[in-house]
Write a protein that holds these residues in place. Structure first.
Motif, short mmCIF file in Angstrom:
data_model
loop_
_atom_site.label_atom_id
_atom_site.label_comp_id
_atom_site.label_asym_id
_atom_site.label_seq_id
_atom_site.Cartn_x
_atom_site.Cartn_y
_atom_site.Cartn_z
N UNK A 159 42.82 87.22 90.96
CA UNK A 159 43.72 86.08 91.16
C UNK A 159 44.17 85.97 92.62
N UNK A 160 44.48 87.09 93.23
CA UNK A 160 44.93 87.06 94.62
C UNK A 160 43.78 86.70 95.57
N UNK A 256 45.22 84.48 77.05
CA UNK A 256 44.71 83.49 76.09
C UNK A 256 45.85 82.78 75.38
N UNK A 257 46.93 83.49 75.12
CA UNK A 257 48.08 82.87 74.45
C UNK A 257 48.73 81.83 75.35
N UNK A 258 48.94 82.17 76.62
CA UNK A 258 49.57 81.22 77.55
C UNK A 258 48.65 80.04 77.82
N UNK A 259 47.35 80.31 77.95
CA UNK A 259 46.39 79.23 78.22
C UNK A 259 46.21 78.30 77.04
N UNK A 260 46.72 78.67 75.87
CA UNK A 260 46.63 77.77 74.71
C UNK A 260 47.59 76.60 74.82
N UNK A 269 47.45 80.97 83.90
CA UNK A 269 47.82 81.94 82.86
C UNK A 269 47.53 83.36 83.30
N UNK A 270 46.39 83.58 83.96
CA UNK A 270 46.03 84.91 84.42
C UNK A 270 47.00 85.38 85.51
N UNK A 273 50.38 86.24 83.83
CA UNK A 273 50.31 87.44 82.99
C UNK A 273 50.20 88.71 83.83
N UNK A 274 49.36 88.68 84.85
CA UNK A 274 49.14 89.88 85.65
C UNK A 274 50.30 90.16 86.60
N UNK A 275 50.95 89.13 87.11
CA UNK A 275 51.97 89.32 88.13
C UNK A 275 53.36 89.58 87.55
#
Length: 387
Positions: A159-160, A256-260, A269-270, A273-275
């Motif tokens: 992502x970065x 996947x939940x956030x991207x829904x 979403x990635x 979630x990661x940050x």
């Protein structure tokens, strides 16, 4: 129950007579280590090369000195400020039995004198004072940074890197447009697939073709642009492949939940979630504070004013949330959050939209945090239908 990251104070009882305390001021060329050793009146100070083995030997030597004078050492606590070196030293020392804490640099209060003295020796003394206060369990001395694992840091790299490449792509495009605008050409789009073939047919307002050096420079810029675009596509393709291979593993299920949610893509979403969302933060205030979406009040006597956002958190998350908030208003018009925003920005006495979008971003982050932790879907939010 998962232990939350409440790093504003230590929860472990602190016995100063059985603990060796070490702080390290780190720079690119040297490290300055200061210690507080039980039974030793002097405060040892040692300048080292940037070598973890030398630092470990120094800590062990100070521990042996405390044991020689009759102190039973049960704890060795070491701290340094978060900076360029990251967290590799913390993980390296922890594997060798040293308790390591990484101090958040902006949480250490410094003198507000205009011409205050600043040296590595003074910095270590200040770091020692705030670290001792933190070990005693007192709030307000400093805040610690949660040390991520190597796998967690590696998961943030795509992502970065993509964000850096997107910035590079924008820089190249703007540079090419500036060159063409200097020649009076404004209708050329460097992002088109056939842009390279159309270079030879470009004409200035006077009907003159581009000169050879200018064409060569534009071709080199287009080659760099094509390479950057290919790398961006490769990152996006690899991310989708990982999500398909391990759909329910770790943060992938959260992505996947956030991207829904309609209006939120895989990239956003990635990043979230990661940050931020995968961290075990204490409560909703800690979530907003981590993103730097809290206010900075300035009150003294009769003076009352707001200095805007604190901006002390993760700038990458903050930028992404502001962009997401505008997109959320477009794709989730019937949601409770969108209605809350419109109720305060419409009418003759409405608040400024740019100010309220920050408040919406903060509320949206908290709503996504609750969705990823307890599964609470925000009111009125539409979800994508499963394929």
């Amino acid at each position: 129950m998962t232990q939350v990251d409440d790093l504003s104070r230590s929860l472990v009882p602190f016995d100063q007579n059985s603990s060796v305390i070490v702080v390290v001021e780190m720079s690119e060329s040297s490290w300055l280590a200061a210690g507080q050793v039980p039974g030793i009146e002097r405060l040892p100070l040692k300048k080292l090369e940037p070598d973890p083995i030398a630092l470990l030997r120094l800590v062990e030597r100070w521990r042996d000195e405390a044991v020689k004078v009759g102190n039973a050492i049960e704890r060795i606590a070491l701290a340094f400020e978060a900076g360029r070196d990251g967290f590799w030293l913390a993980r390296w020392l922890e594997r060798r039995g040293i308790e390591v804490h990484v101090v958040h640099s902006t949480s250490v209060a410094v003198s507000r004198e205009h011409r205050r003295a600043k040296t590595d020796r003074l910095d270590t003394a200040m770091l020692m004072r705030v670290f001792l206060g933190w070990l005693r369990g007192e709030r307000g001395h400093c805040g610690m940074v949660a040390v991520p694992t190597l796998e967690e840091e590696d998961a943030r790299r795509p992502s970065r890197e993509r964000e850096s490449l997107v910035s590079e792509r924008t820089r190249i495009i703007n540079r090419m447009k500036a060159i063409l605008a200097w020649l009076g050409i404004r209708s050329f789009n460097p992002k088109l697939r056939k842009a390279v073939q159309r270079l030879d047919g470009l004409r200035t307002p006077d009907g003159l073709p581009l000169l050879p050096n200018t064409i060569d420079e534009l071709r080199r810029d287009m080659a760099r642009l094509a390479m950057v675009c290919e790398q961006i596509k490769a990152i996006e393709k690899a991310r989708l492949a990982r999500l398909e291979q391990e759909p329910a593993a770790g943060p992938h299920a959260m992505v996947r939940l956030i991207a829904s949610i309609i209006g939120i893509g895989i990239e956003t979403a990635d990043m979230l979630a990661q940050e931020v969302l995968s961290r075990n933060l204490r409560d909703r205030r800690a979530v907003a504070r981590y993103a730097g979406l809290t206010g900075a009040p300035d009150e003294s006597g009769s003076k009352r004013r707001q200095k805007g956002l604190a901006k002390a958190g993760n700038a990458r998350v903050r930028r992404g949330l502001i962009q997401l908030a505008w997109r959320f208003l477009r794709f989730q018009k019937d949601s409770a959050l969108a209605q809350w925003y419109r109720a305060r920005t419409e009418g003759p006495t409405a608040a400024r939209k740019t100010k309220m979008i920050v408040a919406l971003a903060r509320k949206l982050l908290i709503a996504l945090w609750r969705l990823s932790t307890v599964g609470e879907i925000p009111d009125g939010v539409m979800l994508r239908q499963p394929a």
